[in-house]
Enzyme design. Sequence first.
Site, PDB file in Angstrom:
ATOM      1  N   LYS A 409      40.626  31.083  35.982  1.00  0.00           N
ATOM      2  CA  LYS A 409      40.020  32.358  36.355  1.00  0.00           C
ATOM      3  C   LYS A 409      38.936  32.793  35.368  1.00  0.00           C
ATOM      4  O   LYS A 409      37.783  33.044  35.739  1.00  0.00           O
ATOM      5  CB  LYS A 409      41.095  33.449  36.400  1.00  0.00           C
ATOM      6  N   HIS A 508      41.134  40.795  36.912  1.00  0.00           N
ATOM      7  CA  HIS A 508      40.882  39.396  36.576  1.00  0.00           C
ATOM      8  C   HIS A 508      40.145  38.738  37.734  1.00  0.00           C
ATOM      9  O   HIS A 508      40.251  39.201  38.876  1.00  0.00           O
ATOM     10  CB  HIS A 508      42.167  38.648  36.224  1.00  0.00           C
ATOM     11  N   HIS A 515      49.111  34.652  42.380  1.00  0.00           N
ATOM     12  CA  HIS A 515      50.315  34.619  43.199  1.00  0.00           C
ATOM     13  C   HIS A 515      50.503  33.248  43.850  1.00  0.00           C
ATOM     14  O   HIS A 515      51.627  32.726  43.928  1.00  0.00           O
ATOM     15  CB  HIS A 515      50.253  35.708  44.282  1.00  0.00           C
TER      16      HIS A 515
END
Length: 544
Positions: A409, A508, A515
């Site tokens: 990320k 983020h 998830h």
Amino acid sequence: MADIDPEFRTASDIDPEPRRIKALERRQAAAAASTNQPFPAQIDNGDEAEPFMFNFTKGLRHGADGLIMDFSTYHTFRDATLSADPAVFAGVMLNPFQIGDLGPREYESPTGGHAYVLEGPDPFALTMPPAPRAGSTELAAELAEVYQMALHRELPVAAFMDAGLVQAMGPALADDERQVLDDAASDVAAAATRLGTFRWFQGNVVADKDETDPNKRERRRFGVAPTPANLYRGVAFGDDQGPFLSQFMVIGTDNGDRASAAIRYGNQRIEQKVRVAHPGVDYMTAWQSWLDVQNAANVRPGTDEFVKVEGAIQYRIMTRLRDLATYVHDDALYQAYLTACLFLLGEERSPGNRRFAFDAGLPFHGATTNPAGAGGPNREPFAVFGPPHLLTLVCEVASRALRAVRAQKFSVHRRLRPEALGALMHTVYSGYQPDGPGSTLDDDARRLLGNTIAPYAFPTDAPGEPAFDDLLTEVRRHNARQNDVDEGPGPHSSWLLPMAFPEGSPMHPAYGAGHATVAGACVTVLKAFFELGQGHDRVKLVGT
């Protein structure tokens, strides 16, 4: 009292050195197994460039046009995500948005991917393919899906399931309930047909923008028409099979009462009901509210999110898409898989007789016998390959998955959130005046949008995506109702992505999904421990 055998030995009589050496050898072998391959190259999609409109800028200071005002703040943010020293991130300056006593929202573990792990692969030993590029047909399909899903938040989850499966799940529905479900199913079918007109699903690409690897295309449903059976589902094997919502999240085990939706947790019980969010209420559908959130406004505290009766928040079993959003808003990330684990471990045919069997390949799985054949089985799994072991692993792998996805990320992709991508579409539809008449983008930003996002809706030489006009008209009318303004087009019109939460996305970047990564890790552990299949003593985890 009998004499003590002079040869009787205790632990203190055993030389500990061989054990120490064996322990060292096994740890070294485990370390070698996780690090003996070169780390892969980390490759982004190439969209990271000024004015960074296709990157995650939430929390930095944005101007009225929605773009960050000082490009150097993004450079500082990006450089800090590449450092293993958490102190470097202290140089990143959040926009100091203040609401009452509440300061700005903070980033979530921006350097978490740099933390070293002593079990499993290093976070940077893993990688992901680049995200779809701006201007690609895949990005258009992604954006259309999230817009359409936002419009479907009030639909029942049963509308996304096979009618035969819905019928098998319970007693016949009342006539009015059946009509509601039939109407919803028709809506889903129409939406699937509309999404099917997008070029990615039809098997068309933009040569210099789309993924070229045919295997990667195939895994992402390239050339595969959306249907009610696969709409909004993942692209992994089996994701389009079974119920839209896992049965583990709606049924109970407490005293064998399926309808209780309660999971036995020792001598306690966990009700699988969620708080009921206000139906039909979405957020960030007006430009200023969207802009405040991008500028780090901490808007959730004090927001009236949930239905109350006489002051008491109401709960219900998850039945609608909005309930699923409510669930993931505040879950413990691995919570759903811990619940499934408790369900499988707690199901018994009779006291002490577990219904769902552990995988037969595991040691001590319940059929271990005395080597001499005397006395039958003489041990059962507990500390090793038993329930405590499994319950620990379900939580433990979630931690490893989160570190790996944080590396992707923040330190690799830094991809914008869907709410920001929707704002770019809003900017194009508003004539490049997202904040109303007189608010315009500079020439460079307008040119970039004109070459990437505008062709989706206003094609010139490109084929474009004609279905966007129909879809965005629905979004405009939906947002007008949210903001209590005229549903017709005008300076007040909004084509922003309706959000289920007041604060929109977490702090983020969007890619990869936290998830989803945790789900993959936890379900893998469950599949490893339990015997899979569809027999009475087996577990069907495909599609959950």
